[in-house]
Scaffold this motif. Structure first.
Motif, PDB file in Angstrom:
ATOM      1  N   LEU A  23       0.842  -1.231  -0.127  1.00 41.02           N
ATOM      2  CA  LEU A  23      -0.188   0.157  -0.101  1.00 41.02           C
ATOM      3  C   LEU A  23       0.970   1.316  -0.008  1.00 41.02           C
ATOM      4  CD1 LEU A  23      -2.793  -1.049   2.615  1.00 41.02           C
ATOM      5  CD2 LEU A  23      -2.761  -0.927   0.133  1.00 41.02           C
ATOM      6  N   SER A  24       2.045   1.111   0.697  1.00 39.95           N
ATOM      7  CA  SER A  24       2.916   2.593   0.803  1.00 39.95           C
ATOM      8  C   SER A  24       3.829   2.687  -0.393  1.00 39.95           C
ATOM      9  CB  SER A  24       3.721   2.580   1.904  1.00 39.95           C
ATOM     10  OG  SER A  24       4.564   1.313   2.032  1.00 39.95           O
ATOM     11  N   ASN A  25       3.701   1.739  -1.354  1.00 38.57           N
ATOM     12  CA  ASN A  25       4.380   1.795  -2.639  1.00 38.57           C
ATOM     13  C   ASN A  25       3.598   2.205  -3.946  1.00 38.57           C
ATOM     14  OD1 ASN A  25       6.117   1.597  -5.082  1.00 38.57           O
ATOM     15  ND2 ASN A  25       6.900  -0.541  -4.324  1.00 38.57           N
ATOM     16  N   PRO A  26       3.656   3.505  -4.200  1.00 34.70           N
ATOM     17  CA  PRO A  26       2.608   3.811  -5.439  1.00 34.70           C
ATOM     18  C   PRO A  26       2.757   2.952  -6.674  1.00 34.70           C
ATOM     19  CG  PRO A  26       3.370   5.831  -4.052  1.00 34.70           C
ATOM     20  CD  PRO A  26       4.105   4.703  -3.681  1.00 34.70           C
ATOM     21  N   GLU A  27       4.034   2.589  -6.827  1.00 35.13           N
ATOM     22  CA  GLU A  27       4.441   1.714  -8.078  1.00 35.13           C
ATOM     23  C   GLU A  27       3.559   0.652  -7.982  1.00 35.13           C
ATOM     24  OE1 GLU A  27       8.508   0.715  -8.184  1.00 35.13           O
ATOM     25  OE2 GLU A  27       9.208   2.764  -8.810  1.00 35.13           O
ATOM     26  N   ASN A  45       8.220   8.282  -5.023  1.00 34.99           N
ATOM     27  CA  ASN A  45       8.922   7.385  -3.923  1.00 34.99           C
ATOM     28  C   ASN A  45       8.169   6.614  -3.131  1.00 34.99           C
ATOM     29  OD1 ASN A  45      11.566   7.998  -5.032  1.00 34.99           O
ATOM     30  ND2 ASN A  45      11.664   9.836  -3.747  1.00 34.99           N
ATOM     31  N   ARG A  46       8.481   5.675  -2.371  1.00 35.45           N
ATOM     32  CA  ARG A  46       7.692   5.101  -1.130  1.00 35.45           C
ATOM     33  C   ARG A  46       7.205   6.113  -0.340  1.00 35.45           C
ATOM     34  NH1 ARG A  46       6.428   0.217   0.404  1.00 35.45           N
ATOM     35  NH2 ARG A  46       8.151  -0.611  -0.969  1.00 35.45           N
ATOM     36  N   ILE A  47       5.630   6.081  -0.070  1.00 35.19           N
ATOM     37  CA  ILE A  47       5.201   6.893   0.819  1.00 35.19           C
ATOM     38  C   ILE A  47       5.622   6.755   2.296  1.00 35.19           C
ATOM     39  CG2 ILE A  47       2.814   7.640   1.899  1.00 35.19           C
ATOM     40  CD1 ILE A  47       1.572   6.463  -0.566  1.00 35.19           C
ATOM     41  N   GLN A  48       6.137   8.011   2.950  1.00 33.39           N
ATOM     42  CA  GLN A  48       6.806   7.974   4.327  1.00 33.39           C
ATOM     43  C   GLN A  48       6.060   8.635   5.498  1.00 33.39           C
ATOM     44  OE1 GLN A  48      10.093   6.683   4.734  1.00 33.39           O
ATOM     45  NE2 GLN A  48      10.577   5.933   2.458  1.00 33.39           N
ATOM     46  N   VAL A  53       3.038  14.001  -1.492  1.00 28.95           N
ATOM     47  CA  VAL A  53       2.173  14.101  -2.506  1.00 28.95           C
ATOM     48  C   VAL A  53       2.585  13.081  -3.230  1.00 28.95           C
ATOM     49  CG1 VAL A  53       1.198  15.411  -4.377  1.00 28.95           C
ATOM     50  CG2 VAL A  53       1.351  16.495  -2.073  1.00 28.95           C
ATOM     51  N   PHE A  54       1.868  12.026  -4.075  1.00 33.53           N
ATOM     52  CA  PHE A  54       2.357  11.124  -4.927  1.00 33.53           C
ATOM     53  C   PHE A  54       1.542  11.565  -6.342  1.00 33.53           C
ATOM     54  CE2 PHE A  54      -0.356   8.803  -2.364  1.00 33.53           C
ATOM     55  CZ  PHE A  54      -1.174   7.797  -3.160  1.00 33.53           C
ATOM     56  N   THR A  55       2.246  11.284  -7.211  1.00 30.62           N
ATOM     57  CA  THR A  55       1.205  11.515  -8.719  1.00 30.62           C
ATOM     58  C   THR A  55       1.048  10.240  -9.286  1.00 30.62           C
ATOM     59  OG1 THR A  55       2.405  13.685  -8.793  1.00 30.62           O
ATOM     60  CG2 THR A  55       1.258  12.675 -10.865  1.00 30.62           C
ATOM     61  N   MET A  56      -0.194  10.072  -9.865  1.00 27.37           N
ATOM     62  CA  MET A  56      -0.410   8.735 -10.711  1.00 27.37           C
ATOM     63  C   MET A  56      -1.021   9.262 -11.840  1.00 27.37           C
ATOM     64  SD  MET A  56       0.162   6.348  -8.501  1.00 27.37           S
ATOM     65  CE  MET A  56      -0.457   5.060  -8.943  1.00 27.37           C
ATOM     66  N   ASN A  57      -0.769   8.478 -12.945  1.00 26.15           N
ATOM     67  CA  ASN A  57      -1.224   8.517 -14.381  1.00 26.15           C
ATOM     68  C   ASN A  57      -2.593   7.638 -14.330  1.00 26.15           C
ATOM     69  OD1 ASN A  57       1.032   9.980 -15.422  1.00 26.15           O
ATOM     70  ND2 ASN A  57       2.267   8.109 -15.172  1.00 26.15           N
ATOM     71  N   MET A  58      -3.527   8.485 -14.899  1.00 24.01           N
ATOM     72  CA  MET A  58      -4.923   7.623 -14.842  1.00 24.01           C
ATOM     73  C   MET A  58      -5.434   7.792 -16.254  1.00 24.01           C
ATOM     74  SD  MET A  58      -5.219   7.562 -11.268  1.00 24.01           S
ATOM     75  CE  MET A  58      -6.628   7.286 -10.791  1.00 24.01           C
ATOM     76  N   SER A  59      -6.879   7.026 -16.442  1.00 20.75           N
ATOM     77  CA  SER A  59      -7.493   7.214 -17.652  1.00 20.75           C
ATOM     78  C   SER A  59      -8.896   6.965 -17.112  1.00 20.75           C
ATOM     79  CB  SER A  59      -6.948   6.085 -18.677  1.00 20.75           C
ATOM     80  OG  SER A  59      -7.627   6.510 -19.866  1.00 20.75           O
ATOM     81  N   GLY A  60     -10.090   7.538 -17.661  1.00 23.91           N
ATOM     82  CA  GLY A  60     -11.232   7.313 -17.265  1.00 23.91           C
ATOM     83  C   GLY A  60     -12.242   8.480 -18.119  1.00 23.91           C
ATOM     84  N   ASP A  61     -13.163   7.774 -18.646  1.00 26.76           N
ATOM     85  CA  ASP A  61     -14.272   8.726 -19.429  1.00 26.76           C
ATOM     86  C   ASP A  61     -14.680   9.829 -18.541  1.00 26.76           C
ATOM     87  OD1 ASP A  61     -14.169   6.847 -21.427  1.00 26.76           O
ATOM     88  OD2 ASP A  61     -15.962   5.881 -20.901  1.00 26.76           O
TER      89      ASP A  61
END
Length: 154
Positions: A23-27, A45-48, A53-61
């Protein structure tokens, strides 16, 4: 409001530190995402701790295709709690959050509670546009199944 969140839970046959490690690894978030929106981590990086703030690449209608989210960590207690508020990149979080609570049930078993909470969304136009809940209870259950598989390898 009680109707403004969904909580699911499952017991996973693994220690809470093994569950928290995923869970603490956004990868690894795309691997456990039951909604299908997460495409990949954007080099985080791993959440500490809280405030990160961690950034994710997303896709959705619902967002017209590909987009990024910035996720601000609002709760962090190793092997017990991790939570974040999500916002489109460059925007302030509009009030929904994801919460993962872990309760050790011994050295090789963890009760995992996953909550999608949009009770903090006060903008009615946003509520109408998004049509909460955007993620269903079944998709949250799928996230728990995927987490179980990621942690236990089965």
């Amino acid at each position: 409001m009680a109707d403004d969140k969904i909580t699911v839970e499952r017991t996973i046959q693994a220690s809470s530190d093994r569950v928290f490690d995923v869970l603490s690894n956004p990868e690894r978030h795309q691997e456990i995402d039951g909604s299908g929106f997460i495409q990949s981590d954007a080099g985080t990086n791993r959440i500490q701790g809280t405030g990160e703030v961690f950034t994710m690449n997303m896709s959705g209608d619902h967002m017209g295709g590909d987009y990024q989210t910035e996720n601000t960590v609002t709760g962090f207690e190793p092997n017990r709690l991790i939570a974040w508020q999500t916002a489109p990149a460059g925007k302030e979080p509009p009030g929904w959050q994801w919460v993962w609570e872990l309760e050790s049930q011994g050295s090789d078993e963890t009760l995992v509670r996953h909550t999608y909470d949009w009770s903090g969304v006060t903008d009615q136009q946003l509520r109408d546009r998004v049509g909460f809940p955007l993620v269903s209870e079944a998709q949250l259950e799928d996230s728990l199944t995927r987490l179980d598989q990621a942690v236990t390898g089965s």
